[in-house]
Enzyme design. Structure first.
Site, short mmCIF file in Angstrom:
data_model
loop_
_atom_site.label_atom_id
_atom_site.label_comp_id
_atom_site.label_asym_id
_atom_site.label_seq_id
_atom_site.Cartn_x
_atom_site.Cartn_y
_atom_site.Cartn_z
CG ASP B 7 0.41 -6.07 -5.94
OD1 ASP B 7 1.27 -6.13 -6.83
OD2 ASP B 7 -0.31 -5.07 -5.77
CD GLU B 67 -0.51 -8.43 -11.50
OE1 GLU B 67 -1.72 -8.35 -11.62
OE2 GLU B 67 0.21 -7.43 -11.31
CG ASP B 140 -1.16 -1.91 -2.39
OD1 ASP B 140 -0.17 -1.82 -3.12
OD2 ASP B 140 -1.79 -0.92 -1.97
#
Lengths: 188, 188
Positions: B7, B67, B140
């Site tokens: 991330d 993502e 996170d």
């Protein structure tokens, strides 16, 4: 001293390698890396990294030079450009090279004498200063060469040898570095 | 099968490494890479590249999962995030690893059953599904583990073993993958 200038873009990335030896500047390599729009962004980023990595291996620059980004209002294009820049910066750091960055105005000012110069004027002056005939195209190449040139001119500007013969056309402040000889002479 | 979820952020990048072996999921490593705001963006990008490179060397993931970006309206932050993502993607390509990307909604939906789940709900479910007690912080880390988990769950969802005992709280669609055992069992 070998300097690699890079003008990253999400589809076309310009590059220029300039060597300065005994005060003489010479272009060792210049061109563009074109990325196929049909490829995924990851593949394009991988391609940029690999091709610039090969360029660094071939020409062993002492420094890599980028322009800081002029941000327009498009968030999507800022992200895409950021991704390409991130790959380039990661490569530079990974190869333990020095990275210099200049604002677009600084590059234009160093190369043409005018911070608001057009791409055409940058291309013209890059061609003149580096003795390139014909001037390489597209503008991505001359922009990248201009970025490398800015770094060399900025670092050595006090020792710059102003050529005797002024460039004939134009006049004004942006002709001050002009020479008609193929090499720009700088005192080491 | 080892999956690394990342991330990326301009100051904090979360990561999670999950191994799936004989249908059992286990967290091999998770945490954050914190970048000092005082450092230049190039140094930060170099740090991200090096630390994730070391992580890949240590855990040899078969896939890296990210993502896709949810873009807000801030061009400057899109550029910064793009630069970190570009470094990560360049690393993945440079190490010849497979890259998977999922939209944030897909990750939330795979992990919690609800595409609009909050970060708290993702963290809670990640902790449950992976038997992590206490649940790692900050978000996170759980986001990165959720991204890795999404990839493993999506690929194998038809063979997922639904645990006998439903998770006691909540109910609704986002409890469907829950187990109280430390490992989530998936048929290989």
């Amino acid at each position: 001293m070998v300097v690699l200038g890079i003008d990253p873009g999400s589809l076309i990335t310009g590059y220029g390698v300039i060597r300065q030896e005994s005060g003489v500047l010479r272009v060792l390599a210049s061109g563009v890396i074109r990325m196929q729009a049909s490829r995924s962004h990851a593949e394009r980023i991988g391609q940029i990294y690999r091709e610039l990595d090969a360029l660094i291996t071939a020409f062993v620059p002492d420094r890599v030079v980028l322009e800081t980004v002029f941000l327009n209002k498009n968030v999507q294009s800022a992200l895409k450009l950021g991704q390409v820049r991130g790959a380039v910066i990661a490569l530079v750091m990974n190869r333990n090279l020095l990275l210099h960055e200049y604002a677009p105005r600084e590059v234009k000012s160093a190369v043409t004498g005018r911070g608001s110069a057009t791409k055409e004027q940058v291309a013209f002056m890059v061609g003149r200063l580096l003795g390139l005939n014909p001037v390489p195209e597209p503008f991505d190449v001359t922009d990248a060469l201009g970025i490398a040139l800015c770094d060399l001119l900025r670092g050595e500007s006090r020792d710059l040898v102003i050529p005797q013969r002024k460039f004939r056309s134009g006049g004004g402040s942006w002709s001050k570095f002009v020479t008609e000889s193929p090499d720009l002479v700088i005192r080491g």
